[in-house]
Motif scaffolding. Structure first.
Motif, short mmCIF file in Angstrom:
data_model
loop_
_atom_site.label_atom_id
_atom_site.label_comp_id
_atom_site.label_asym_id
_atom_site.label_seq_id
_atom_site.Cartn_x
_atom_site.Cartn_y
_atom_site.Cartn_z
N ALA A 1 -8.32 -15.20 -12.94
CA ALA A 1 -9.00 -16.11 -11.51
C ALA A 1 -9.48 -14.76 -10.23
O ALA A 1 -10.48 -14.97 -9.51
CB ALA A 1 -8.36 -17.13 -11.18
N CYS A 2 -8.12 -13.52 -11.02
CA CYS A 2 -8.60 -12.84 -9.48
C CYS A 2 -8.12 -11.41 -10.24
O CYS A 2 -7.07 -11.40 -10.70
CB CYS A 2 -7.36 -13.73 -8.25
N VAL A 3 -8.53 -10.66 -9.58
CA VAL A 3 -8.20 -9.03 -9.33
C VAL A 3 -7.41 -8.68 -7.74
O VAL A 3 -8.44 -9.20 -7.00
CB VAL A 3 -9.09 -8.09 -9.93
N GLN A 4 -6.03 -8.23 -7.91
CA GLN A 4 -5.63 -8.30 -6.21
C GLN A 4 -5.00 -6.96 -6.64
O GLN A 4 -4.44 -6.72 -7.64
CB GLN A 4 -4.12 -9.29 -6.70
N VAL A 5 -4.86 -6.12 -5.87
CA VAL A 5 -5.11 -4.80 -5.52
C VAL A 5 -4.63 -4.63 -4.17
O VAL A 5 -4.23 -5.03 -3.33
CB VAL A 5 -6.06 -4.18 -5.11
N LEU A 6 -3.12 -4.15 -4.35
CA LEU A 6 -1.48 -3.64 -3.36
C LEU A 6 -2.17 -1.91 -3.12
O LEU A 6 -2.49 -1.43 -3.61
CB LEU A 6 -0.94 -4.02 -3.86
N MET A 7 -2.25 -2.13 -1.84
CA MET A 7 -2.12 -0.93 -1.65
C MET A 7 -2.15 -0.65 -0.27
O MET A 7 -1.85 -1.12 0.50
CB MET A 7 -4.20 -0.63 -1.10
N THR A 8 -2.22 0.63 0.68
CA THR A 8 -1.38 1.41 1.96
C THR A 8 -2.13 2.12 2.27
O THR A 8 -3.56 2.23 1.69
CB THR A 8 -0.04 2.10 2.01
N MET A 9 -2.36 2.25 3.42
CA MET A 9 -3.37 3.91 4.01
C MET A 9 -2.17 4.91 4.28
O MET A 9 -0.45 4.42 4.23
CB MET A 9 -3.67 3.50 5.27
N THR A 10 -2.38 6.39 5.10
CA THR A 10 -1.33 6.79 5.47
C THR A 10 -0.38 6.52 6.54
O THR A 10 0.63 7.30 6.26
CB THR A 10 -2.30 8.24 5.35
N SER A 11 -1.57 6.38 7.04
CA SER A 11 -0.42 6.19 7.99
C SER A 11 -1.13 3.93 8.69
O SER A 11 -1.96 3.63 8.89
CB SER A 11 -0.74 6.38 9.52
N ALA A 12 -0.44 3.73 9.68
CA ALA A 12 -0.65 1.97 9.86
C ALA A 12 -1.78 2.47 10.91
O ALA A 12 -2.51 1.36 11.23
CB ALA A 12 0.76 1.65 10.48
N ALA A 13 -1.33 3.54 11.44
CA ALA A 13 -2.68 4.21 12.32
C ALA A 13 -3.98 4.14 11.92
O ALA A 13 -4.74 4.59 12.56
CB ALA A 13 -1.87 4.07 13.45
N CYS A 14 -4.20 3.85 10.59
CA CYS A 14 -5.35 4.41 10.22
C CYS A 14 -6.91 3.80 10.39
O CYS A 14 -7.09 2.23 10.88
CB CYS A 14 -5.16 4.29 8.53
N PRO A 15 -7.53 4.36 11.12
CA PRO A 15 -8.67 3.98 11.84
C PRO A 15 -10.31 3.65 11.18
O PRO A 15 -10.75 2.74 11.25
CB PRO A 15 -8.94 5.34 12.45
#
Length: 110
Positions: free
Chosen positions: A48-62
């Motif tokens: 049913a789904c393709v789930q991707v967990l990802m992050t950014m280099t900073s929580a403030a990533c614009p």
């Protein structure tokens, strides 16, 4: 493929198309693939789904919204119709430069 840049759970036939799709997504702040930068933490594929967990280099990533939208677009092009695409931003564990590929580190001069 046993040497994946991130944990993958799902059908083997979708592993490479999904990796290729995520490699086409560029972090505009560093002009490199999100895979090379180490932003992808894992992919899980169900019928049913393709789930991707990802992050950014900073929580403030614009540009977080842009990157997530690009990932959704590329994944939608790469997987068979009918699967929902879910890209989730996570902040644990925190991103570090250790997550970067050797290619990315060389590009940055590290």
């Amino acid at each position: 493929m046993t040497d994946s840049p991130y944990p993958y759970e799902g059908p083997d036939e979708l592993r490479e198309p999904i990796l290729a799709a995520l490699r086409r997504v560029v972090d505009p702040e560093v002009a490199m693939s999100i895979v090379d930068v180490g932003l992808v933490y894992g992919v899980t594929v169900t019928p049913a789904c393709v789930q991707v967990l990802m992050t950014m280099t900073s929580a403030a990533c614009p540009v977080a919204d842009v990157i997530v939208d690009d990932a959704c677009t590329e994944l939608d092009r790469a997987v068979p119709p009918g699967r929902r695409i879910a890209v989730e931003l996570v902040w644990e564990p925190a991103w570090t430069t250790d997550r970067m590929s050797d290619r990315a580190k060389a590009f940055m001069g590290w």
